[in-house]
Design a protein around this motif. Structure first.
Motif, PDB file in Angstrom:
ATOM      1  N   LEU A 190       0.810  -1.214   0.000  1.00 38.62           N
ATOM      2  CA  LEU A 190       0.000   0.000   0.000  1.00 38.62           C
ATOM      3  C   LEU A 190       0.849   1.273   0.000  1.00 38.62           C
ATOM      4  CD1 LEU A 190      -2.771   1.332   0.058  1.00 38.62           C
ATOM      5  CD2 LEU A 190      -2.834   0.999   2.542  1.00 38.62           C
ATOM      6  N   SER A 191       1.901   1.316   0.815  1.00 39.41           N
ATOM      7  CA  SER A 191       2.759   2.504   0.845  1.00 39.41           C
ATOM      8  C   SER A 191       3.360   2.773  -0.525  1.00 39.41           C
ATOM      9  CB  SER A 191       3.881   2.327   1.877  1.00 39.41           C
ATOM     10  OG  SER A 191       3.376   2.322   3.177  1.00 39.41           O
ATOM     11  N   ASP A 192       3.866   1.715  -1.163  1.00 39.49           N
ATOM     12  CA  ASP A 192       4.477   1.864  -2.477  1.00 39.49           C
ATOM     13  C   ASP A 192       3.448   2.324  -3.510  1.00 39.49           C
ATOM     14  OD1 ASP A 192       6.792   1.587  -4.208  1.00 39.49           O
ATOM     15  OD2 ASP A 192       5.742  -0.099  -5.111  1.00 39.49           O
ATOM     16  N   THR A 223      -9.578   7.231  -0.326  1.00 43.06           N
ATOM     17  CA  THR A 223     -10.976   7.051   0.050  1.00 43.06           C
ATOM     18  C   THR A 223     -11.188   5.644   0.607  1.00 43.06           C
ATOM     19  OG1 THR A 223     -11.729   8.640  -1.608  1.00 43.06           O
ATOM     20  CG2 THR A 223     -13.361   7.077  -0.795  1.00 43.06           C
ATOM     21  N   ALA A 224     -10.531   4.663  -0.004  1.00 45.01           N
ATOM     22  CA  ALA A 224     -10.611   3.293   0.510  1.00 45.01           C
ATOM     23  C   ALA A 224      -9.958   3.202   1.886  1.00 45.01           C
ATOM     24  CB  ALA A 224      -9.940   2.325  -0.465  1.00 45.01           C
ATOM     25  N   VAL A 225      -8.810   3.847   2.048  1.00 42.26           N
ATOM     26  CA  VAL A 225      -8.099   3.830   3.341  1.00 42.26           C
ATOM     27  C   VAL A 225      -8.980   4.414   4.444  1.00 42.26           C
ATOM     28  CG1 VAL A 225      -6.174   4.876   4.606  1.00 42.26           C
ATOM     29  CG2 VAL A 225      -5.766   3.824   2.372  1.00 42.26           C
ATOM     30  N   GLU A 226      -9.562   5.579   4.193  1.00 43.71           N
ATOM     31  CA  GLU A 226     -10.391   6.225   5.216  1.00 43.71           C
ATOM     32  C   GLU A 226     -11.699   5.463   5.433  1.00 43.71           C
ATOM     33  OE1 GLU A 226      -9.268   8.297   7.126  1.00 43.71           O
ATOM     34  OE2 GLU A 226      -7.636   9.322   6.093  1.00 43.71           O
ATOM     35  N   GLY A 227     -12.286   4.951   4.359  1.00 44.56           N
ATOM     36  CA  GLY A 227     -13.564   4.243   4.476  1.00 44.56           C
ATOM     37  C   GLY A 227     -13.454   2.944   5.249  1.00 44.56           C
ATOM     38  N   TYR A 228     -12.380   2.201   5.020  1.00 40.55           N
ATOM     39  CA  TYR A 228     -12.194   0.936   5.735  1.00 40.55           C
ATOM     40  C   TYR A 228     -11.986   1.192   7.227  1.00 40.55           C
ATOM     41  CZ  TYR A 228     -10.306  -3.688   6.877  1.00 40.55           C
ATOM     42  OH  TYR A 228     -10.073  -4.933   7.433  1.00 40.55           O
ATOM     43  N   ALA A 229     -11.228   2.257   7.534  1.00 33.99           N
ATOM     44  CA  ALA A 229     -11.032   2.604   8.947  1.00 33.99           C
ATOM     45  C   ALA A 229     -12.361   2.938   9.611  1.00 33.99           C
ATOM     46  CB  ALA A 229     -10.064   3.784   9.072  1.00 33.99           C
ATOM     47  N   ARG A 300      -4.240  -7.277  -2.571  1.00 37.50           N
ATOM     48  CA  ARG A 300      -3.362  -6.893  -3.688  1.00 37.50           C
ATOM     49  C   ARG A 300      -3.875  -5.580  -4.273  1.00 37.50           C
ATOM     50  NH1 ARG A 300      -5.244 -10.446  -8.828  1.00 37.50           N
ATOM     51  NH2 ARG A 300      -7.485 -10.412  -8.424  1.00 37.50           N
ATOM     52  N   PRO A 301      -3.017  -4.829  -4.978  1.00 37.31           N
ATOM     53  CA  PRO A 301      -3.438  -3.525  -5.511  1.00 37.31           C
ATOM     54  C   PRO A 301      -4.651  -3.608  -6.432  1.00 37.31           C
ATOM     55  CG  PRO A 301      -1.057  -3.765  -5.656  1.00 37.31           C
ATOM     56  CD  PRO A 301      -1.587  -5.101  -5.228  1.00 37.31           C
ATOM     57  N   GLU A 302      -4.746  -4.704  -7.191  1.00 37.29           N
ATOM     58  CA  GLU A 302      -5.856  -4.840  -8.139  1.00 37.29           C
ATOM     59  C   GLU A 302      -7.210  -4.921  -7.441  1.00 37.29           C
ATOM     60  OE1 GLU A 302      -2.078  -6.033  -9.895  1.00 37.29           O
ATOM     61  OE2 GLU A 302      -3.129  -6.710  -8.094  1.00 37.29           O
ATOM     62  N   ASN A 303      -7.196  -5.213  -6.141  1.00 33.54           N
ATOM     63  CA  ASN A 303      -8.461  -5.337  -5.398  1.00 33.54           C
ATOM     64  C   ASN A 303      -8.996  -3.996  -4.901  1.00 33.54           C
ATOM     65  OD1 ASN A 303      -8.164  -8.049  -5.814  1.00 33.54           O
ATOM     66  ND2 ASN A 303      -8.369  -8.633  -3.669  1.00 33.54           N
ATOM     67  N   TRP A 316     -17.888  -3.928  -7.649  1.00 36.24           N
ATOM     68  CA  TRP A 316     -16.660  -4.429  -7.021  1.00 36.24           C
ATOM     69  C   TRP A 316     -16.869  -5.867  -6.544  1.00 36.24           C
ATOM     70  CZ3 TRP A 316     -15.230  -6.372  -2.273  1.00 36.24           C
ATOM     71  CH2 TRP A 316     -13.865  -6.458  -2.025  1.00 36.24           C
ATOM     72  N   LEU A 317     -18.005  -6.151  -5.941  1.00 42.87           N
ATOM     73  CA  LEU A 317     -18.295  -7.507  -5.468  1.00 42.87           C
ATOM     74  C   LEU A 317     -18.284  -8.490  -6.627  1.00 42.87           C
ATOM     75  CD1 LEU A 317     -21.131  -6.645  -2.935  1.00 42.87           C
ATOM     76  CD2 LEU A 317     -18.987  -7.812  -2.364  1.00 42.87           C
ATOM     77  N   ALA A 318     -18.841  -8.100  -7.755  1.00 44.64           N
ATOM     78  CA  ALA A 318     -18.876  -8.996  -8.921  1.00 44.64           C
ATOM     79  C   ALA A 318     -17.465  -9.228  -9.470  1.00 44.64           C
ATOM     80  CB  ALA A 318     -19.769  -8.391 -10.007  1.00 44.64           C
ATOM     81  N   ARG A 319     -16.607  -8.203  -9.406  1.00 42.33           N
ATOM     82  CA  ARG A 319     -15.252  -8.315  -9.971  1.00 42.33           C
ATOM     83  C   ARG A 319     -14.304  -9.056  -9.019  1.00 42.33           C
ATOM     84  NH1 ARG A 319     -10.515  -5.308  -9.619  1.00 42.33           N
ATOM     85  NH2 ARG A 319     -11.532  -3.640  -8.409  1.00 42.33           N
ATOM     86  N   VAL A 320     -14.395  -8.780  -7.737  1.00 42.37           N
ATOM     87  CA  VAL A 320     -13.397  -9.285  -6.788  1.00 42.37           C
ATOM     88  C   VAL A 320     -13.895 -10.503  -6.018  1.00 42.37           C
ATOM     89  CG1 VAL A 320     -12.021  -8.702  -4.747  1.00 42.37           C
ATOM     90  CG2 VAL A 320     -12.322  -7.017  -6.568  1.00 42.37           C
TER      91      VAL A 320
END
Length: 320
Positions: A190-192, A223-229, A300-303, A316-320
């Motif tokens: 994630l950092s990279d 947005t994903a980082v803040e939303g998951y938290a 993984r980044p693709e997720n 997203w649910l259908a793809r991942v």
């Protein structure tokens, strides 16, 4: 706090760069009361216990494997400013190196120094806690010692202004910041990933261009980082902290005219939108697939969700 000394420091900014970083730190601290770090032994143990409890609870709750950073600090406002001057300096370094010479370098240096000192002073008076992944540091992302900060004077002041119990409020902040440790700890990439997007955007700016796609992807990831938290916080506390959440949401939007203007200029409205949009996405995913399903984002980044998927979790649910 000495506003005169702060202004004088800015107006006498010196050196050869676009920013006098020593003056930035000194001016920001001169205009900001450091606040007290006179903690009792019980208060210090309270911070430590909250951080440990958050780690253990979030490991179990999210099904994610992570540990805390080695650096966990209780800071005053000046400590936080010093730590974040380094962050601002790293972000600005490519621009300072590559940007063309200014027509009036002395004036440019004073303006930039004043702007950055204002930003750091305002943030230093408002930030409660911070998980710092040390983006753009010299070491490779996998070798960096991330850091966790708690700005104790701000936590005390905000708890009192919201009329909430200080230990209860401190625990809430600890859980939120450790939620970020869970994300970065369980996703070594994630950092990279964030750093790559940030570097792309900065490189474009240095070249006189604007890479909107890089900044859009960075915004989507954050947005994903803040939303998951936010999701982890929801599930960790259920409805026990609903009153506190409502008060904090109101604080994110409130303040006087100057504070509201500063928040807009600093993009803090965007951060609030990241909280809300990301939380809505993850709540929908968790309702459909549980917390472990939501945690698949960090495999993984693709997720990571795309810009479109953030508003359409079913895709997203259908793809991942």
């Amino acid at each position: 706090m000495n506003l005169f000394r702060s202004v004088r420091t800015v107006t006498t900014a010196s050196g050869t760069g676009y920013v006098d970083w020593h003056a930035v730190a000194e001016a920001a601290k001169a205009s900001t009361d450091a606040g007290s770090l006179d903690l009792s032994a019980a208060e210090r143990e309270g911070y430590a216990a909250d951080v440990r409890d958050a780690r253990d609870r979030l490991r179990t709750l999210g099904g994610v494997d992570f540990d805390l950073p080695d650096t966990v600090e209780i800071q005053n406002r000046h400590h936080w400013i010093d730590a974040n001057v380094d962050t601002f300096r790293r972000v600005m370094a490519p621009i300072e190196r590559e940007a063309p010479d200014a027509l009036f370098p002395g004036v440019t240096r004073v303006v930039n120094t004043g702007t950055l000192s204002f930003m750091l002073a305002f943030l230093g008076r408002n930030v409660l806690g911070q998980y710092d992944p040390l983006l753009l540091a010299e070491a490779a992302p996998a070798d960096r010692d991330h850091a966790l900060y708690f700005v104790h004077p701000n936590i005390v002041d905000v708890a009192d202004s919201l009329d909430v119990d200080r230990p209860r409020f401190r625990r809430w902040i600890a859980f939120h910041e450790v939620s970020h440790a869970a994300e970065f700890g369980s996703a070594p990439w994630l950092s990279d990933h964030l750093e790559t997007k940030l570097e792309r955007g900065i490189d474009a700016l240095v070249s006189g261009d604007l890479d909107r796609e890089a900044f859009r992807e960075l915004d989507t990831a954050m947005t994903a980082v803040e939303g998951y938290a936010e999701l982890l916080m929801d599930r960790a506390f259920d409805d026990d902290y609903a009153d506190l959440r409502a008060k904090l949401d109101a604080r994110r939007q409130g303040g006087g005219p100057v504070a509201r203007l500063a928040r807009r200029l600093l993009g803090l409205g965007l951060k609030r939108r990241q909280y809300e949009r990301g939380a809505a996405f993850f709540r929908a995913v968790a309702d459909a697939r549980g917390l472990e399903g939501a945690s698949a984002v960090w495999e993984r980044p693709e997720n990571l969700p795309t810009e479109t998927e953030l508003d359409h979790p079913d895709r997203w649910l259908a793809r991942v």
